[in-house]
Design a protein around this motif. Structure first.
Motif, mmCIF file in Angstrom:
data_model
loop_
_atom_site.group_PDB
_atom_site.id
_atom_site.type_symbol
_atom_site.label_atom_id
_atom_site.label_comp_id
_atom_site.label_asym_id
_atom_site.label_seq_id
_atom_site.Cartn_x
_atom_site.Cartn_y
_atom_site.Cartn_z
ATOM 1 N N GLN A 1 8.351 7.018 -5.704
ATOM 2 C CA GLN A 1 9.792 6.791 -5.628
ATOM 3 C C GLN A 1 10.152 5.347 -5.279
ATOM 4 O O GLN A 1 11.298 4.939 -5.459
ATOM 5 N N ILE A 2 9.200 4.589 -4.768
ATOM 6 C CA ILE A 2 9.484 3.215 -4.358
ATOM 7 C C ILE A 2 9.357 2.284 -5.560
ATOM 8 O O ILE A 2 8.378 2.320 -6.304
ATOM 9 N N ASP A 3 10.350 1.434 -5.736
ATOM 10 C CA ASP A 3 10.397 0.491 -6.852
ATOM 11 C C ASP A 3 9.670 -0.798 -6.452
ATOM 12 O O ASP A 3 10.268 -1.716 -5.889
ATOM 13 N N GLN A 4 8.378 -0.876 -6.743
ATOM 14 C CA GLN A 4 7.594 -2.041 -6.368
ATOM 15 C C GLN A 4 8.061 -3.312 -7.067
ATOM 16 O O GLN A 4 8.023 -4.398 -6.498
ATOM 17 N N TRP A 5 8.511 -3.189 -8.310
ATOM 18 C CA TRP A 5 8.970 -4.369 -9.030
ATOM 19 C C TRP A 5 10.188 -4.978 -8.346
ATOM 20 O O TRP A 5 10.355 -6.199 -8.304
ATOM 21 N N GLY A 6 11.056 -4.129 -7.814
ATOM 22 C CA GLY A 6 12.201 -4.625 -7.065
ATOM 23 C C GLY A 6 11.770 -5.402 -5.833
ATOM 24 O O GLY A 6 12.350 -6.435 -5.490
ATOM 25 N N HIS A 7 10.715 -4.933 -5.171
ATOM 26 C CA HIS A 7 10.185 -5.622 -3.998
ATOM 27 C C HIS A 7 9.588 -6.973 -4.371
ATOM 28 O O HIS A 7 9.868 -7.984 -3.727
ATOM 29 N N PHE A 8 8.750 -6.979 -5.402
ATOM 30 C CA PHE A 8 8.110 -8.232 -5.810
ATOM 31 C C PHE A 8 9.139 -9.259 -6.265
ATOM 32 O O PHE A 8 9.059 -10.445 -5.931
ATOM 33 N N GLY A 9 10.119 -8.799 -7.048
ATOM 34 C CA GLY A 9 11.155 -9.712 -7.523
ATOM 35 C C GLY A 9 11.973 -10.279 -6.375
ATOM 36 O O GLY A 9 12.277 -11.477 -6.341
ATOM 37 N N GLY A 10 12.340 -9.422 -5.416
ATOM 38 C CA GLY A 10 13.089 -9.882 -4.259
ATOM 39 C C GLY A 10 12.307 -10.879 -3.430
ATOM 40 O O GLY A 10 12.845 -11.892 -2.966
ATOM 41 N N LEU A 11 11.013 -10.612 -3.225
ATOM 42 C CA LEU A 11 10.151 -11.515 -2.451
ATOM 43 C C LEU A 11 10.110 -12.899 -3.080
ATOM 44 O O LEU A 11 10.299 -13.921 -2.403
ATOM 45 N N LEU A 12 9.880 -12.960 -4.389
ATOM 46 C CA LEU A 12 9.808 -14.249 -5.081
ATOM 47 C C LEU A 12 11.167 -14.945 -5.104
ATOM 48 O O LEU A 12 11.259 -16.163 -4.925
ATOM 49 N N GLY A 13 12.229 -14.158 -5.326
ATOM 50 C CA GLY A 13 13.564 -14.742 -5.341
ATOM 51 C C GLY A 13 13.946 -15.352 -4.004
ATOM 52 O O GLY A 13 14.515 -16.447 -3.953
ATOM 53 N N GLY A 14 13.623 -14.660 -2.919
ATOM 54 C CA GLY A 14 13.929 -15.185 -1.592
ATOM 55 C C GLY A 14 13.116 -16.417 -1.256
ATOM 56 O O GLY A 14 13.640 -17.391 -0.699
ATOM 57 N N ALA A 15 11.825 -16.397 -1.598
ATOM 58 C CA ALA A 15 10.964 -17.548 -1.313
ATOM 59 C C ALA A 15 11.428 -18.778 -2.102
ATOM 60 O O ALA A 15 11.500 -19.888 -1.560
ATOM 61 N N LEU A 16 11.765 -18.586 -3.382
ATOM 62 C CA LEU A 16 12.209 -19.708 -4.208
ATOM 63 C C LEU A 16 13.547 -20.265 -3.714
ATOM 64 O O LEU A 16 13.737 -21.487 -3.630
ATOM 65 N N THR A 17 14.477 -19.377 -3.371
ATOM 66 C CA THR A 17 15.781 -19.828 -2.881
ATOM 67 C C THR A 17 15.635 -20.610 -1.583
ATOM 68 O O THR A 17 16.265 -21.658 -1.391
ATOM 69 N N ALA A 18 14.793 -20.114 -0.675
ATOM 70 C CA ALA A 18 14.567 -20.807 0.591
ATOM 71 C C ALA A 18 13.882 -22.155 0.362
ATOM 72 O O ALA A 18 14.185 -23.144 1.047
ATOM 73 N N TYR A 19 12.959 -22.196 -0.602
ATOM 74 C CA TYR A 19 12.288 -23.463 -0.907
ATOM 75 C C TYR A 19 13.292 -24.503 -1.403
ATOM 76 O O TYR A 19 13.248 -25.674 -1.005
ATOM 77 N N ALA B 1 0.833 -1.208 0.000
ATOM 78 C CA ALA B 1 0.000 0.000 0.000
ATOM 79 C C ALA B 1 0.869 1.261 0.000
ATOM 80 O O ALA B 1 0.599 2.214 -0.744
ATOM 81 N N ILE B 2 1.917 1.259 0.818
ATOM 82 C CA ILE B 2 2.828 2.410 0.852
ATOM 83 C C ILE B 2 3.518 2.580 -0.493
ATOM 84 O O ILE B 2 3.677 3.693 -1.005
ATOM 85 N N GLY B 3 3.913 1.448 -1.098
ATOM 86 C CA GLY B 3 4.604 1.501 -2.382
ATOM 87 C C GLY B 3 3.753 2.094 -3.488
ATOM 88 O O GLY B 3 4.241 2.899 -4.287
ATOM 89 N N PHE B 4 2.493 1.719 -3.520
ATOM 90 C CA PHE B 4 1.614 2.240 -4.567
ATOM 91 C C PHE B 4 1.307 3.724 -4.376
ATOM 92 O O PHE B 4 0.989 4.427 -5.328
#
Length: 222
Positions: free
Chosen positions: A174-192, A167-170
């Motif tokens: 100035q906040i790069d939401q795509w960077g957040h989404f990509g990081g979230l998925l990358g971390g979840a996949l790596t941990a999996y 919500a804050i990002g939208f």
């Protein structure tokens, strides 16, 4: 990501604690690099900000260097606060090698998503920090049987934090939401893939836990 007490007495979760040294090193890197940015008059592009045109020109290292750069002091303090909140838990549960692997993979995944979907230059550790949140969520979801109600409480807290950050990002261009989404998925996949993935196994005299992730690169010995 954004567009353009004494060491001996420290507890396990306090700065300087022996089980969170990876987190502390990353926080120290953020502060050190920010100080160097200040001394060089904040030349973020020179230091390695994510810039799509330069990445296309072959400067692929700009997919990792933005994680240590910050746009201003508030940006640095916010990200280090978040890293201090999530990092120790992920590091203690996963081990230092897996923790650092998740952080690095999330940083690259966040920059890659930003490169693919956002034309703006960006810097910041928040994509990697979102990845730590994704890794913690995977751990809790995977170990519900072992953690009981604590698992659901942590997942609920992570979900609320994610919703608030989105919500804050939208509402903040100035906040790069795509960077957040990509990081979230990358971390979840790596941990999996890297784990931990703890399973009860029968042994003589009872049961014990065994770490059996899909990629047993850094499996813990229990």
């Amino acid at each position: 990501m954004r567009n353009t007490p004494a060491r001996s007495s420290a507890g396990k979760n306090e700065f300087g604690g022996p089980r969170r040294r990876g987190t502390d090193v990353l926080m120290a890197i953020n502060v050190t690099v920010f100080a160097l940015q200040f001394l060089t008059k904040d030349k973020l592009l020179l230091w390695g900000a994510k810039d799509n045109q330069l990445i296309r020109a072959g400067q692929w290292w700009r997919l990792i260097t933005p994680v240590a750069l910050h746009a201003n002091l508030l940006h640095l303090v916010t990200n280090n606060y978040s890293l201090n909140s999530l990092g120790p838990a992920v590091e203690m549960l996963s081990g230092r090698q897996r923790f650092l692997s998740v952080y690095a993979a999330s940083a690259v995944a966040g920059s890659a998503a930003s490169f693919a979907f956002s034309p703006a230059a960006s810097v910041g550790a928040s994509g990697a920090i979102f990845g730590l949140g994704g890794a913690l969520a995977v751990y809790c979801a995977r170990h519900r049987e072992l953690m009981g109600s604590q698992s659901d409480a942590i997942l609920r807290s992570l979900g609320q934090s994610l919703a608030l950050n989105i919500a804050i990002g939208f509402s903040t261009p100035q906040i790069d939401q795509w960077g957040h989404f990509g990081g979230l998925l990358g971390g979840a996949l790596t941990a999996y893939l890297l784990g931990p993935r703890l399973e009860r196994v029968k042994r003589k005299g009872g049961h014990s836990l065994q770490d059996n992730p899909p990629i047993p690169l850094f499996t813990s010995k229990l």
